[in-house]
Design an enzyme around this catalytic site. Structure first.
Site, PDB file in Angstrom:
ATOM      1  N   HIS A 107       0.971  -1.244  -0.222  1.00  0.00           N
ATOM      2  CA  HIS A 107      -0.281  -0.130   0.250  1.00  0.00           C
ATOM      3  C   HIS A 107       0.908   1.518   0.130  1.00  0.00           C
ATOM      4  CE1 HIS A 107      -3.374   2.270   1.321  1.00  0.00           C
ATOM      5  NE2 HIS A 107      -3.918   1.933   0.554  1.00  0.00           N
ATOM      6  N   THR A 143      -2.116   2.685  -4.755  1.00  0.00           N
ATOM      7  CA  THR A 143      -2.676   3.115  -3.230  1.00  0.00           C
ATOM      8  C   THR A 143      -3.626   4.714  -3.003  1.00  0.00           C
ATOM      9  OG1 THR A 143      -0.601   2.029  -2.820  1.00  0.00           O
ATOM     10  CG2 THR A 143      -1.218   3.877  -1.367  1.00  0.00           C
ATOM     11  N   GLU A 144      -4.307   4.375  -3.209  1.00  0.00           N
ATOM     12  CA  GLU A 144      -5.300   5.464  -2.313  1.00  0.00           C
ATOM     13  C   GLU A 144      -6.038   6.695  -3.959  1.00  0.00           C
ATOM     14  OE1 GLU A 144      -5.953   6.334  -0.242  1.00  0.00           O
ATOM     15  OE2 GLU A 144      -4.820   5.240   1.244  1.00  0.00           O
ATOM     16  N   LEU A 145      -5.630   5.422  -4.737  1.00  0.00           N
ATOM     17  CA  LEU A 145      -6.795   5.564  -6.273  1.00  0.00           C
ATOM     18  C   LEU A 145      -5.345   7.375  -6.949  1.00  0.00           C
ATOM     19  CD1 LEU A 145     -10.149   5.632  -6.053  1.00  0.00           C
ATOM     20  CD2 LEU A 145      -8.718   3.448  -6.625  1.00  0.00           C
ATOM     21  N   TRP A 298      -8.369   9.842  -4.166  1.00  0.00           N
ATOM     22  CA  TRP A 298      -9.258  10.040  -3.507  1.00  0.00           C
ATOM     23  C   TRP A 298      -9.833   9.806  -2.308  1.00  0.00           C
ATOM     24  CZ3 TRP A 298     -11.599   4.197  -2.853  1.00  0.00           C
ATOM     25  CH2 TRP A 298     -10.860   3.544  -1.740  1.00  0.00           C
TER      26      TRP A 298
END
Lengths: 403, 434
Positions: A107, A143-145, A298
């Protein structure tokens, strides 16, 4: 036709223990805290929600379908602290109605700092998913879009992914709708699925908000909103943290009742169905090329990198951890590599965020530290110890070769 | 609205935070159009009074009362009552001062050949601090009876008896402002007489203003006051342009060396020994750092000895009490300001440090920790963590940078104007009730 595409992000970092500048031991992670959080969230969210999903999938005979991305660092923690959770994910995988996506195992924000590390971590994650759930991911989520054209090109060039997920941010879409499949520029294979953030956030953030004018949100009302997409869209992408169910929205908010009634309400309309991301890209042709030159994510209202890379401490910590790459690769020591990679998890940098810190908000809720400064100090102390170990190992092996 | 205010000290005659607080608050009140009559137990030495304008010195039987005014505070009139009270004295120190005054007076008078039984000057002072506090109260009452005002506002214990007396004589409501309590200054070894004066003052007051929730809790739990009587009004800080201070030669400090600053009275309350213990740990870890202790106080000698005993005497510099430009300079040199106070009701000094672009590390046992977020916080007794954080600031420049940027921004929100407005609201409340 409106297809509902559920994707749940499942992740917990390896949190660091309190580590001062005087510490010399190579134990960086807080076993006790990680175990207790992992078990707590398993009991509040992972276990009950997995059970509910399995029940729903059986009840609707394969018409209800969802997808997950479970990070490698969380799967490792499941192994250590609550292995039964893996079995429940496996049971979902065996239904054939659940798709597992690929991401960076740790991640991490490696896409921004090291392309070779980025590729290695994706392959490592795919390997783990294959081993545990018997499927090879065909869809990638970063990761985290975090996304831009260049990421799409990189993923397309790996020639193993049919799709990639991203945030349907207003400035990305302009006047387009997120409810179609799109195509990134210069990509022959990889398609783009954009999150419908309004409908996603209705569940993930607003569900229990009593000030919200739609409160309380019932499954039939939500299904009506989905029906509205019929005729002016193909797919409603509902992307959210899996911890929404039972952890961010507690059981007493009625989130589980909502979820258990949703498939029935959505499927009442004959034109609706549920699809997983790879089924979406198979069924629907891309309608247009979407150009995203700048990075989107995001996170927060800014939908940019500022949650991880918004101040000097974050930028310094990130640069310092990736500066170790050469030393780590040289050392070829699996303990050093594992520690180094766990330090790449984006949460460590999120804790250092000073945005909104004075107002005390969502950033604080997920933060094990009292302040972003404490988090930076702790991280840097760990990192400088890791660096010392790398240098010691390098000089040790140099001594060996010369001898 | 007109306020009769009773204080201990006022710039430029200050020895600590109380004078700074009274100055900031009074100035802001003056700007809000509130009239303030400020009575001070302090002899005015004309040599210091550069920005103070004398009005009408008038000798009275109770002492020399001198009226003077600051040009920048149009609505404030000062009434000085000659007295030797000074805010951070303990009874022994007062006694020594008193003895010294008597000796000089006797010498002067014997030289002049005057053979009176008692020198007239001595009647201005009482023989012990507690009698002096009451003599001051008496003088304040006489002053107050010649004036007209709406509310009495007394700052800290030495003026509580005076505030109480003035309120009783004039029938005006009394507000006491607690900048510090005996428990902050002396830990558990409180001076019973001071405690009694504080307790009486707080019980007599119509409303109490505490400088933090920390202090409010002490007032409620230690002095038996009900919570609805105690308001919290945080202090502010004067926003002054910095960077115009002259360059200070870094004597004894190499240009590559980092500087960690302690600035405050060197007394038990301020935790100087915790600073030294943390310094020792930091010095075990890194070389190029000096610890500067600016201030004086009853633990100064003990602290110097302690530094020597720990073997870090050459790394700890003592500057004594600093004023004006020297304060500016020492802030300019500092890489980190540390306030390891054992019990700090508020703590204005960290705000001033932030104002001077110096990042700060404060103890969690301070009122100012309630209002600052972009600072490092530590329990005063946790010297290991204190040293960890000091070392981190010195080792990781981005930490210093981020703290400085955000801290300097945050401190701008703490304005004396807000404090003055909240005090004004308290005044209106008590004026209605009484």
């Amino acid at each position: 036709m409106s297809s509902v595409c559920f994707y749940f992000q499942v992740h917990q970092p390896f949190r660091l223990r309190h580590y001062t500048v005087f510490d010399r031991t190579p134990h960086y992670f807080d076993e006790f805290k990680n175990a207790s959080i992992c078990r707590k969230v398993a009991n509040k969210c992972y276990l009950p929600t997995n059970r509910l999903l399995l029940k729903l999938i059986r009840k609707f005979g394969g018409q209800f379908r969802v997808s997950f991305s479970v990070t490698g660092v969380l799967l490792e923690q499941f192994h250590k602290y609550c292995p039964e959770v893996i079995s429940t994910f496996d049971a979902l995988a065996q239904t054939g109605c659940v798709e597992f996506l690929a991401e960076t195992y740790y991640h991490s924000l490696s896409y921004l700092y090291s392309r070779s590390e980025f590729a290695d971590q994706i392959l490592k994650h795919i390997e783990m998913i294959e081993q545990l759930f018997g499927q090879t991911p065909r869809i990638f989520r970063n990761t985290e879009l975090i996304y831009n054209n260049d990421l799409a090109r990189t993923i397309n060039a790996m020639d193993r992914f049919d799709g990639i997920l991203a945030e349907g941010a207003d400035h990305v879409l302009a006047d387009r709708s997120p409810n179609f499949v799109y195509q990134p520029p210069d990509c022959d294979r990889t398609r783009l699925l954009l999150k419908n953030y309004r409908l996603s956030d209705d569940i993930a953030f607003r569900f229990s908000n009593r000030q919200w004018k739609e409160f309380p949100l019932m499954a039939d009302k939500f299904a009506r909103w989905i029906n509205h997409v019929n005729g002016n869209g193909n797919v409603v992408n509902l992307f959210m943290d899996y911890e929404t169910f039972g952890e961010h929205q507690w059981e007493d908010t009625g989130i589980f009742d909502f979820l258990s009634h949703l498939p029935y309400e959505v499927l009442k309309h004959p034109d609706n169905n549920f699809l997983t991301p790879s089924e979406v890209v198979e069924r629907y042709q891309p309608v247009e090329v979407v150009d995203v030159p700048h990075i989107v994510s995001w996170a927060d209202t800014e939908r940019d990198l500022s949650a991880w890379l918004g101040n000097a401490m974050q930028s310094n910590a990130l640069h310092e951890v990736y500066r170790l790459e050469g030393l780590i690769k040289q050392a070829q020591n699996e303990h050093l590599t594992a520690d180094w990679r766990r330090l790449q998890t984006s949460d460590h940098f999120y804790y250092m965020c000073t945005k909104y810190f004075s107002d005390g908000d969502v950033h604080k809720y997920f933060n094990p530290y009292d302040s972003p400064y404490d988090s930076y100090i702790n991280y840097m102390n760990v990192l400088s110890d890791l660096r010392k170990r790398c240098l010691a190992s390098a000089s040790g092996s140099a001594a060996l070769t010369s001898a | 609205m007109k306020v009769f205010m009773l204080g201990w000290e006022f710039p430029p005659f200050i020895s600590g935070g109380l004078g700074t607080a009274c100055y900031g608050l009074t100035k802001a009140m003056s700007n809000l159009g509130i009239e303030v009559l400020f009575a001070l137990p302090k002899p005015v030495e004309a040599s210091h009074a550069t920005h103070v304008r004398m009005l009408t010195p008038k000798p009275t039987p109770s002492g020399t009362e001198i009226e003077y005014a600051y040009d920048e505070m149009r609505n404030v009139r000062f009434l000085a009552i000659e007295s030797m009270l000074s805010p951070y004295d303990v009874p022994q120190q007062y006694h020594e001062k008193f003895e010294a005054v008597i000796r000089t007076k006797r010498q002067v008078e014997s030289a002049a050949g005057g053979a009176e039984d008692q020198a007239p000057g001595i009647t201005h002072y009482a023989g012990d601090m507690f009698t002096e506090v009451h003599r001051y109260a008496n003088a304040a009452v006489k002053l107050a009876m010649e004036e007209d005002f709406d509310v009495v506002h007394a700052h800290d214990w030495m003026t509580y008896p005076a505030g109480n007396a003035v309120a009783a004589v004039t029938g005006r409501p009394l507000v006491v402002h607690v900048h510090s309590t005996e428990f902050d200054r002396s830990g558990e070894h409180v001076n019973q007489m001071i405690y009694d004066i504080e307790r009486r003052g707080m019980h007599a007051a119509d409303r109490i203003i505490a400088v933090s929730h920390l202090t409010r809790n002490i007032i409620i739990s230690r002095y038996g006051i009900t919570g609805d009587k105690v308001e919290v009004v945080y202090n502010g800080v004067e926003r002054n342009g910095n960077g115009d201070a002259a360059f200070m030669p870094r004597s004894g400090i190499g240009s590559e060396e980092k500087i960690v600053l302690f600035l405050g009275r060197i007394t038990m309350q301020k935790g100087p020994e915790y600073f030294l213990m943390a310094a020792k740990k930091v010095l075990d870890e890194m070389e190029n750092v000096k610890f500067v202790m600016a201030g004086s106080g009853d633990m100064m000698h003990r602290t110097i000895e302690m530094a020597a005993e720990m073997g870090i005497g050459h790394k700890v510099l003592f500057t004594g009490f600093l004023r004006g430009d020297d304060v500016e300079r020492v802030y300019q040199m500092a890489d980190l300001y540390v306030m390891p106070s054992v019990s700090e009701p508020f703590g204005i000094a960290p705000l001033e440090a932030l104002n001077h672009d110096v990042p700060v590390l404060i103890s969690k046992q301070s009122g100012v920790a309630e209002v600052l977020t972009h600072v490092l916080k530590v329990d005063f007794w946790d010297v290991n963590e204190m040293a960890n954080k000091i070392a981190a600031v010195l080792k990781y420049p981005p930490l210093q940078l981020t703290l400085r940027e955000h801290g300097n921004f945050e401190v701008r929100r703490l304005r004396w104007q807000d404090a003055a407005e909240r005090c004004a609201r308290v005044y209106s409340d008590v004026m209605v009730h009484v």
